[in-house]
Design a protein around this motif. Structure first.
Motif, PDB file in Angstrom:
ATOM      1  N   GLU A  19      48.115  42.748  36.155  1.00 15.56           N
ATOM      2  CA  GLU A  19      47.292  43.668  35.284  1.00 15.56           C
ATOM      3  C   GLU A  19      46.181  43.139  35.268  1.00 15.56           C
ATOM      4  O   GLU A  19      45.510  44.825  34.986  1.00 15.56           O
ATOM      5  CB  GLU A  19      48.030  43.046  33.939  1.00 15.56           C
ATOM      6  CG  GLU A  19      49.237  43.364  34.213  1.00 15.56           C
ATOM      7  CD  GLU A  19      50.378  42.973  32.304  1.00 15.56           C
ATOM      8  OE1 GLU A  19      49.245  42.110  31.542  1.00 15.56           O
ATOM      9  OE2 GLU A  19      50.551  43.830  31.645  1.00 15.56           O
ATOM     10  N   GLU A  20      45.926  42.760  35.572  1.00 15.24           N
ATOM     11  CA  GLU A  20      44.425  42.506  35.916  1.00 15.24           C
ATOM     12  C   GLU A  20      43.969  43.612  36.263  1.00 15.24           C
ATOM     13  O   GLU A  20      42.649  43.831  36.787  1.00 15.24           O
ATOM     14  CB  GLU A  20      44.032  41.088  35.836  1.00 15.24           C
ATOM     15  CG  GLU A  20      42.414  40.390  35.951  1.00 15.24           C
ATOM     16  CD  GLU A  20      41.950  39.265  36.666  1.00 15.24           C
ATOM     17  OE1 GLU A  20      41.505  38.761  37.679  1.00 15.24           O
ATOM     18  OE2 GLU A  20      42.871  38.071  35.855  1.00 15.24           O
ATOM     19  N   HIS A  21      44.370  43.305  37.966  1.00 16.54           N
ATOM     20  CA  HIS A  21      43.705  43.756  39.065  1.00 16.54           C
ATOM     21  C   HIS A  21      44.007  45.862  38.887  1.00 16.54           C
ATOM     22  O   HIS A  21      42.814  46.579  39.085  1.00 16.54           O
ATOM     23  CB  HIS A  21      44.659  43.336  40.309  1.00 16.54           C
ATOM     24  CG  HIS A  21      44.496  44.298  41.792  1.00 16.54           C
ATOM     25  ND1 HIS A  21      43.280  44.275  42.077  1.00 16.54           N
ATOM     26  CD2 HIS A  21      44.346  45.572  42.384  1.00 16.54           C
ATOM     27  CE1 HIS A  21      42.860  44.653  43.456  1.00 16.54           C
ATOM     28  NE2 HIS A  21      43.885  45.851  43.217  1.00 16.54           N
ATOM     29  N   ASP A  22      44.588  45.863  37.988  1.00 20.51           N
ATOM     30  CA  ASP A  22      45.866  47.497  37.683  1.00 20.51           C
ATOM     31  C   ASP A  22      44.540  47.810  37.169  1.00 20.51           C
ATOM     32  O   ASP A  22      43.792  48.900  36.475  1.00 20.51           O
ATOM     33  CB  ASP A  22      46.427  47.212  36.793  1.00 20.51           C
ATOM     34  CG  ASP A  22      47.188  48.845  36.843  1.00 20.51           C
ATOM     35  OD1 ASP A  22      46.746  49.451  38.229  1.00 20.51           O
ATOM     36  OD2 ASP A  22      47.471  49.516  35.507  1.00 20.51           O
ATOM     37  N   ARG A  23      43.965  46.677  36.201  1.00 29.12           N
ATOM     38  CA  ARG A  23      42.948  47.249  35.000  1.00 29.12           C
ATOM     39  C   ARG A  23      41.100  47.146  35.542  1.00 29.12           C
ATOM     40  O   ARG A  23      40.444  48.643  35.688  1.00 29.12           O
ATOM     41  CB  ARG A  23      42.072  46.053  34.073  1.00 29.12           C
ATOM     42  CG  ARG A  23      43.242  45.865  32.499  1.00 29.12           C
ATOM     43  CD  ARG A  23      43.116  45.233  31.564  1.00 29.12           C
ATOM     44  NE  ARG A  23      42.730  43.491  31.723  1.00 29.12           N
ATOM     45  CZ  ARG A  23      44.140  43.195  31.852  1.00 29.12           C
ATOM     46  NH1 ARG A  23      45.254  43.560  31.755  1.00 29.12           N
ATOM     47  NH2 ARG A  23      44.029  41.954  32.119  1.00 29.12           N
TER      48      ARG A  23
ATOM     49  N   HIS B  25      40.843  49.175  38.420  1.00 31.63           N
ATOM     50  CA  HIS B  25      41.411  50.124  39.097  1.00 31.63           C
ATOM     51  C   HIS B  25      41.038  51.024  37.890  1.00 31.63           C
ATOM     52  O   HIS B  25      40.476  51.832  38.592  1.00 31.63           O
ATOM     53  CB  HIS B  25      43.112  50.382  40.030  1.00 31.63           C
ATOM     54  CG  HIS B  25      43.316  49.707  41.387  1.00 31.63           C
ATOM     55  ND1 HIS B  25      43.164  50.747  42.202  1.00 31.63           N
ATOM     56  CD2 HIS B  25      43.042  48.449  41.968  1.00 31.63           C
ATOM     57  CE1 HIS B  25      43.233  50.303  43.150  1.00 31.63           C
ATOM     58  NE2 HIS B  25      42.980  48.714  43.080  1.00 31.63           N
ATOM     59  N   LEU B  26      41.254  51.276  37.113  1.00 31.06           N
ATOM     60  CA  LEU B  26      41.071  52.519  36.326  1.00 31.06           C
ATOM     61  C   LEU B  26      39.720  52.274  35.736  1.00 31.06           C
ATOM     62  O   LEU B  26      39.558  53.237  35.559  1.00 31.06           O
ATOM     63  CB  LEU B  26      42.014  51.732  34.606  1.00 31.06           C
ATOM     64  CG  LEU B  26      42.595  52.432  33.305  1.00 31.06           C
ATOM     65  CD1 LEU B  26      42.757  53.694  34.292  1.00 31.06           C
ATOM     66  CD2 LEU B  26      43.827  51.783  32.196  1.00 31.06           C
ATOM     67  N   GLN B  27      38.903  50.843  35.305  1.00 28.40           N
ATOM     68  CA  GLN B  27      37.782  50.917  35.012  1.00 28.40           C
ATOM     69  C   GLN B  27      36.634  51.917  36.241  1.00 28.40           C
ATOM     70  O   GLN B  27      35.865  52.386  35.848  1.00 28.40           O
ATOM     71  CB  GLN B  27      36.991  49.192  34.801  1.00 28.40           C
ATOM     72  CG  GLN B  27      37.475  48.614  33.962  1.00 28.40           C
ATOM     73  CD  GLN B  27      37.147  47.438  33.934  1.00 28.40           C
ATOM     74  OE1 GLN B  27      36.515  47.330  34.534  1.00 28.40           O
ATOM     75  NE2 GLN B  27      37.919  46.464  32.775  1.00 28.40           N
TER      76      GLN B  27
ATOM     77  N   GLU C  48      37.722  55.959  36.225  1.00 26.86           N
ATOM     78  CA  GLU C  48      36.968  55.718  34.565  1.00 26.86           C
ATOM     79  C   GLU C  48      35.574  56.096  35.170  1.00 26.86           C
ATOM     80  O   GLU C  48      34.717  57.275  34.548  1.00 26.86           O
ATOM     81  CB  GLU C  48      36.788  55.082  33.843  1.00 26.86           C
ATOM     82  CG  GLU C  48      38.638  55.079  32.918  1.00 26.86           C
ATOM     83  CD  GLU C  48      38.599  54.240  31.825  1.00 26.86           C
ATOM     84  OE1 GLU C  48      38.234  53.146  31.409  1.00 26.86           O
ATOM     85  OE2 GLU C  48      39.544  54.246  31.469  1.00 26.86           O
TER      86      GLU C  48
END
Length: 136
Positions: free
Chosen positions: A100-104, A106-108, A111
């Motif tokens: 989840e931390e890594h996915d966040r 990627h999302l940042q 964006e």
């Protein structure tokens, strides 16, 4: 046009790869280890054979990866519910937190990268990426 597009794709891949290596290295992981967590985080528990296919590696290579991830307590092996010959791999709670931390991150990054693009260009980019992913 195709040469320019080719060079742009290569440049983007190199920059993304460099970013990914830096992020993963900070966690004491290798890229293949993190990719294993990403696939399991997105798709949930998977048979070893399915996971190897999703990653494009042999089951032997995957066994080594899973051994290392299991020793770090990021994944666990479980017998398959209906097929005694198969082993499932799933994220542990610790592995899920790391995913989840890594996915966040990627999302940042996404964006930040597409934030300057007009919405219609984002839609076109998404369609192109989905098409290219299907063609791979």
């Amino acid at each position: 046009m195709i040469n320019t597009l080719n060079h742009a794709i290569i440049e983007f891949f190199e920059k993304l790869s460099s970013w990914e290596h830096d992020v993963v290295r900070e966690k004491g992981m290798t890229l293949p280890q993190m990719h294993t967590l990403e696939i399991l985080g997105i798709h949930g528990s998977m048979r070893m054979k399915e996971l190897a296919e999703a990653m494009g590696v042999t089951t032997g290579t995957l066994t080594v990866l899973v051994d290392r991830l299991e020793s770090k307590e990021f994944v666990r092996r479980k017998p398959h519910d209906t097929d005694r010959r198969s082993i499932n791999v799933e994220l542990t709670d610790t592995g899920h937190v790391l995913f989840e931390e890594h996915d966040r991150l990627h999302l940042q990054l996404t964006e930040g990268l597409v934030g300057a693009c007009p919405p219609k260009d984002r839609e076109a980019l998404l369609r192109c990426l989905q098409t290219m992913n299907r063609e791979f």
